[in-house]
Design an enzyme around this catalytic site. Structure first.
Site, PDB file in Angstrom:
ATOM      1  N   SER A  97      -6.184  -3.936  -2.462  1.00 30.22           N
ATOM      2  CA  SER A  97      -5.473  -2.796  -3.046  1.00 30.22           C
ATOM      3  C   SER A  97      -5.589  -1.538  -2.189  1.00 30.22           C
ATOM      4  O   SER A  97      -4.670  -0.718  -2.167  1.00 30.22           O
ATOM      5  CB  SER A  97      -5.965  -2.526  -4.469  1.00 30.22           C
ATOM      6  N   LEU A  99      -5.320  -1.325   0.955  1.00 31.24           N
ATOM      7  CA  LEU A  99      -4.251  -1.383   1.954  1.00 31.24           C
ATOM      8  C   LEU A  99      -2.886  -1.191   1.307  1.00 31.24           C
ATOM      9  O   LEU A  99      -2.003  -0.566   1.891  1.00 31.24           O
ATOM     10  CB  LEU A  99      -4.315  -2.711   2.711  1.00 31.24           C
ATOM     11  N   ALA A 100      -2.709  -1.718   0.111  1.00 34.91           N
ATOM     12  CA  ALA A 100      -1.444  -1.519  -0.599  1.00 34.91           C
ATOM     13  C   ALA A 100      -1.202  -0.032  -0.844  1.00 34.91           C
ATOM     14  O   ALA A 100      -0.063   0.439  -0.785  1.00 34.91           O
ATOM     15  CB  ALA A 100      -1.460  -2.279  -1.923  1.00 34.91           C
ATOM     16  N   ARG A 101      -2.265   0.719  -1.062  1.00 32.22           N
ATOM     17  CA  ARG A 101      -2.134   2.143  -1.362  1.00 32.22           C
ATOM     18  C   ARG A 101      -1.778   2.987  -0.146  1.00 32.22           C
ATOM     19  O   ARG A 101      -1.478   4.175  -0.281  1.00 32.22           O
ATOM     20  CB  ARG A 101      -3.422   2.658  -2.006  1.00 32.22           C
ATOM     21  N   LEU A 123      -0.187 -14.908   7.274  1.00 32.87           N
ATOM     22  CA  LEU A 123       0.051 -13.715   6.467  1.00 32.87           C
ATOM     23  C   LEU A 123       1.270 -12.987   7.011  1.00 32.87           C
ATOM     24  O   LEU A 123       1.503 -12.974   8.218  1.00 32.87           O
ATOM     25  CB  LEU A 123      -1.174 -12.805   6.509  1.00 32.87           C
ATOM     26  N   GLU A 124       2.043 -12.384   6.120  1.00 32.24           N
ATOM     27  CA  GLU A 124       3.209 -11.592   6.502  1.00 32.24           C
ATOM     28  C   GLU A 124       2.872 -10.138   6.234  1.00 32.24           C
ATOM     29  O   GLU A 124       2.745  -9.744   5.082  1.00 32.24           O
ATOM     30  CB  GLU A 124       4.448 -11.977   5.689  1.00 32.24           C
TER      31      GLU A 124
END
Length: 181
Positions: A97, A99-101, A123-124
């Site tokens: 999370s 990194l998502a942020r 991984l993409e």
């Protein structure tokens, strides 16, 4: 979702092969090498034509320590450590999370890892941030949470994936792909 203790038991019994780290109740996936940049193409990509799909990819980059991922850019990369799952173990990839942020999507498609998987997970990575993001080889990106599968039949290994250099899509060549209607 299995606990860290249950995962350690599976590793000790040989039902899961993993030489990386645990993070909480999952396997910590780190950014491996090589990376496979996707390049801009003015052409329409025909998903039923493997040669057309192949035009999306630039040269793989093997020797790198950092990579600047521009806004909107996508690269493919293997997890640094291979994993193998026994016939009764399934997994699900989840991005971190933190990194998502900052706008980094780590795994864009189906998060499921089927029983019998063996190799490096692809991984993409997509930068959805308005800023360029600097990636570092070996940085933590995601985790693989594990579950035990109940019943069912054995699952055959996928013919295209599992080696770190096998990052590109083989959709048109897939045995159940668009040409196999």
């Amino acid at each position: 979702m299995l606990s860290a203790a249950s995962i350690k038991d599976l590793i000790n019994s040989g039902a899961v092969t993993w030489n990386g780290e645990l993070r909480g109740d999952g396997l910590l996936l780190r950014l491996g090498t090589p990376i496979q940049p996707m390049i801009a193409s003015a052409a329409v990509i025909d998903l039923a034509d493997q040669a057309s799909i192949d035009t999306l990819y630039g040269e793989q980059i093997d020797d790198w320590t950092t990579y600047n991922l521009a806004p909107g850019q996508m690269i493919l990369a293997p997890a640094s450590n291979p994993v193998s799952l026994g016939p009764d173990v399934t997994g699900m990839i989840g991005g971190l999370s933190h990194l998502a942020r900052v706008g980094l999507a780590v795994h864009v498609t189906s998060p499921f890892v089927l029983p019998g998987w063996a190799g490096h997970l692809a991984l993409e990575l997509v930068n959805q941030s308005p800023a360029t993001l600097r990636l570092h080889q070996g940085m933590p990106l995601a985790r693989l949470v594990l579950q035990l599968r109940v019943g069912g039949h054995a699952v055959a290994a996928h013919p295209f994936y599992g080696r770190p250099a096998d990052l590109q899509s083989r959709y048109a060549d897939d045995p159940v792909g668009p040409n196999k209607r």
